[in-house]
Motif scaffolding. Structure first.
Motif, PDB file in Angstrom:
ATOM      1  N   PRO A 422    -115.165  44.627-126.203  1.00  0.00           N
ATOM      2  CA  PRO A 422    -113.766  44.509-125.749  1.00  0.00           C
ATOM      3  C   PRO A 422    -112.961  43.485-126.546  1.00  0.00           C
ATOM      4  O   PRO A 422    -111.768  43.692-126.798  1.00  0.00           O
ATOM      5  N   VAL A 423    -113.613  42.397-126.965  1.00  0.00           N
ATOM      6  CA  VAL A 423    -112.915  41.386-127.765  1.00  0.00           C
ATOM      7  C   VAL A 423    -112.489  41.982-129.102  1.00  0.00           C
ATOM      8  O   VAL A 423    -111.356  41.787-129.571  1.00  0.00           O
ATOM      9  N   THR A 425    -112.024  45.147-129.758  1.00  0.00           N
ATOM     10  CA  THR A 425    -111.002  46.170-129.519  1.00  0.00           C
ATOM     11  C   THR A 425    -109.632  45.533-129.302  1.00  0.00           C
ATOM     12  O   THR A 425    -108.620  45.988-129.860  1.00  0.00           O
ATOM     13  N   LEU A 426    -109.582  44.470-128.511  1.00  0.00           N
ATOM     14  CA  LEU A 426    -108.312  43.779-128.259  1.00  0.00           C
ATOM     15  C   LEU A 426    -107.751  43.168-129.546  1.00  0.00           C
ATOM     16  O   LEU A 426    -106.538  43.177-129.764  1.00  0.00           O
ATOM     17  N   THR A 427    -108.622  42.649-130.400  1.00  0.00           N
ATOM     18  CA  THR A 427    -108.169  42.090-131.674  1.00  0.00           C
ATOM     19  C   THR A 427    -107.590  43.185-132.568  1.00  0.00           C
ATOM     20  O   THR A 427    -106.580  42.976-133.261  1.00  0.00           O
ATOM     21  N   ILE A 429    -106.110  45.851-131.548  1.00  0.00           N
ATOM     22  CA  ILE A 429    -104.785  46.170-130.999  1.00  0.00           C
ATOM     23  C   ILE A 429    -103.753  45.134-131.447  1.00  0.00           C
ATOM     24  O   ILE A 429    -102.628  45.472-131.845  1.00  0.00           O
ATOM     25  N   ALA A 430    -104.168  43.856-131.407  1.00  0.00           N
ATOM     26  CA  ALA A 430    -103.237  42.788-131.784  1.00  0.00           C
ATOM     27  C   ALA A 430    -102.793  42.922-133.240  1.00  0.00           C
ATOM     28  O   ALA A 430    -101.625  42.684-133.584  1.00  0.00           O
ATOM     29  N   LEU A 507     -99.587  51.284-129.214  1.00  0.00           N
ATOM     30  CA  LEU A 507    -100.675  51.365-128.238  1.00  0.00           C
ATOM     31  C   LEU A 507    -100.971  52.809-127.882  1.00  0.00           C
ATOM     32  O   LEU A 507    -102.140  53.224-127.782  1.00  0.00           O
ATOM     33  N   SER A 545    -114.093  52.530-126.042  1.00  0.00           N
ATOM     34  CA  SER A 545    -113.633  51.196-125.659  1.00  0.00           C
ATOM     35  C   SER A 545    -112.119  51.071-125.803  1.00  0.00           C
ATOM     36  O   SER A 545    -111.450  50.474-124.960  1.00  0.00           O
ATOM     37  N   MET A 546    -111.575  51.659-126.869  1.00  0.00           N
ATOM     38  CA  MET A 546    -110.136  51.633-127.069  1.00  0.00           C
ATOM     39  C   MET A 546    -109.419  52.433-125.982  1.00  0.00           C
ATOM     40  O   MET A 546    -108.365  52.041-125.490  1.00  0.00           O
TER      41      MET A 546
END
Length: 546
Positions: A422-423, A425-427, A429-430, A507, A545-546
């Motif tokens: 998840p970390v 994946t969030l990165t 996205i950022a 997104l 995950s995304m």
């Protein structure tokens, strides 16, 4: 090991004969150094490694015996038959010790695991003795207890300080002295000792000296294990009698006893006489093996006791001479630089097998000091970029909500979440968001890169880590591409950030790409092992995950 197994080449020269001897001596040192290494292995690896070493040693032994009968090893000219015979016997003895030490490893690890769990329950329910301590100091004390248990209870350290492993140091020392003595005798007494008449020519000189140096260097670790075992027993406070010190603990022979009590061999033989013969043969072999194990343990402990007695006499003599000269204070031998209470605080958390002596206070202090040094080193090498990222954080409310809604299950329709994925994946996205300056994105990547090392440690502590290996691979797969190429599943995140108008659009685009990827995969696979979420390819897990 080429030279001692060479049956055909004529090796009449003195240097050739010494090279064969140095090879067998080097094999002894190899076995002596291997003994502690079997501790961390699982049962299958122990069996494979010991079997491989056994095949090699037996091959060398048989081939050298053949060379004696065919006079390839010239015993009459150089008079080194005794050295060859003794080295071969020591090599076989070390193999036997290694094999029977391997039998005790699984039982020892099982006992240590049970003791660790009991101590873990004790530590988790303990109240701090000093309530006024800060939370950091309390946490440091807890870590110190676990650190001590992990260091002293590690299978490798347990095997290294065992009686049978430590006595291998004495055998290795004898072998090394025997080789050096033979080399000096041959080089000084015969002019032909340096001659090489074999097809190997000058290479035997190189082999001889490299293996001789290897014997000298390889003997250091076994000797230190032997001396360490002696120092442990020399510092023993309680006065046990010799019978108790020579006692053979249950874990040495428990594996053999369990095999003996197990049902007969799983052979489909209807004849009762044959089954009875097989059962009796198995029991006889195991009974003989048990007696051999007892003999090895008792002999090893006897050698250790004799060593302790000799060392104690030497130390007593040195101490008396110092006292007579007035160079030490009256109570100098009792002095210690260990802080009061170390034994009281730390000895409770030492994981020992039955019959093991208490470790000296200096060992406990050294292990404790190693932790302090590691903490000080960590303070100087803090992840600065990660710390800056955490300082900007407004809290972990979102993480708590996310984690509370994700119940990991090995039988769900989706793969469970790890900490790293998840970390990552969030990165990703950022990085894809528009209007983000490049230096801020670079700083984020550096910060997350430092933090992933900690997240991976948590992933490794998961109980089902073997089943979750694809999750770890998926996180690594995605992160390498995000960090190095700014890509997620071959989609250029920087281009997406430049072309995107709003965060919501980007997104949604990532979500659509991920959804299509997962649905395409699921449509191709039938119900079966590949359909299980934990067996999905890493790209599909990353898309999910995304």
């Amino acid at each position: 090991m080429k030279l001692p197994v060479d049956l055909s080449s004529s090796m009449e020269g003195g240097r050739d004969q010494l090279a064969k001897l140095s090879s067998t001596a080097f094999m002894c040192i190899i076995i002596g150094n291997l003994m502690p290494s079997i501790g961390p292995m699982d049962n299958k690896d122990i069996l494979l490694n010991v079997t491989a070493v056994g095949i090699l040693v037996i091959t060398i032994f048989v081939n050298v015996c053949i060379q004696f009968t065919t006079h390839v090893i010239n015993t009459s000219k150089y008079d080194i038959a005794g050295e060859h015979v003794m080295t071969m016997l020591f090599m076989l003895l070390l193999l036997v010790i290694l094999s029977f030490l391997a039998l005790a490893v699984p039982i020892s690890k099982r006992i240590l695991e049970l003791k660790y769990r009991d101590m873990h329950k004790t530590i988790s329910t303990e109240e701090p003795k000093e309530p006024n301590k800060s939370s950091v100091e309390i946490l440091k004390d807890v870590v110190r207890k676990y650190w001590l248990m992990a260091e002293i209870g590690s299978p490798q350290f347990v095997m290294a300080r065992s009686a049978t492993s430590s006595v291998s140091g004495a055998i290795c020392l004898v072998v090394a002295v025997l080789l050096v003595k033979t080399e000096f005798r041959m080089w000084s007494s015969s002019d032909e000792a340096g001659v090489a008449n074999s097809d190997y020519a000058g290479s035997t000189f190189l082999i001889l000296w490299i293996q001789s140096i290897g014997v000298m260097l390889g003997t250091i670790a076994p000797i230190f294990r032997w001396f360490t075992a002696i120092s442990f027993r020399c510092s023993k406070k309680e006065g046990d009698n010799y019978r108790n010190q020579l006692k053979v603990e249950d874990y040495w022979i428990q594996a053999l006893a369990e095999w003996k009590e197990s049902p007969s061999l799983p052979l489909r033989i209807r004849d009762s006489k044959c089954r009875r013969l097989i059962q009796n043969t198995k029991n006889s072999i195991l009974s003989f093996s048990t007696r051999v194990q007892v003999l090895i343990v008792v002999t090893s402990k006897t050698v250790c006791l004799i060593s302790v007695f000799v060392v104690s006499l030497i130390l007593s003599g040195l101490y008396c001479s110092k006292c007579l000269k007035g160079k030490v204070a009256r109570n100098g031998h009792k002095g210690s630089d260990i802080a009061p209470g170390v034994e009281l605080d730390l000895n409770r958390y030492v994981l020992r097998l039955e019959g093991e002596v208490d470790l000296p206070e200096r060992i406990l202090k050294n292990i404790s000091d190693a932790l302090d040094k590691l903490i000080q080193k960590a303070k100087k090498q803090q992840p600065e970029k990660l710390m800056k990222l955490l300082e900007k954080s407004s809290g972990f409310k979102g993480i708590v909500e996310f984690d509370s809604n994700q119940v990991p299950s090995l039988h769900s329709e989706e793969p469970p979440n790890s900490w790293s994925l998840p970390v990552v994946t969030l990165t990703s996205i950022a990085i894809s968001l528009p209007n983000i300056k490049s230096h801020i994105a670079d700083s984020l990547l550096c910060s997350v890169n430092e933090g992933l090392s900690y997240a991976s440690l948590i992933d490794q502590s998961l109980e089902n880590i073997e089943d979750w290996i694809n999750l770890k691979d998926a996180a690594n797969f995605v992160w390498v591409r995000v960090e190095l190429y700014r890509k997620w599943l071959d989609k250029d995140l920087q281009m997406m950030a430049l072309k995107g108008k709003t965060c919501r659009e980007n997104l949604q685009r990532l979500a659509d790409i991920a959804k299509d990827y997962v649905m395409e995969f699921l449509s191709k696979v039938n119900r079966g092992p590949e359909h299980e979420p934990l067996n999905w390819p890493v790209k599909v897990i990353a898309a999910n995950s995304m």
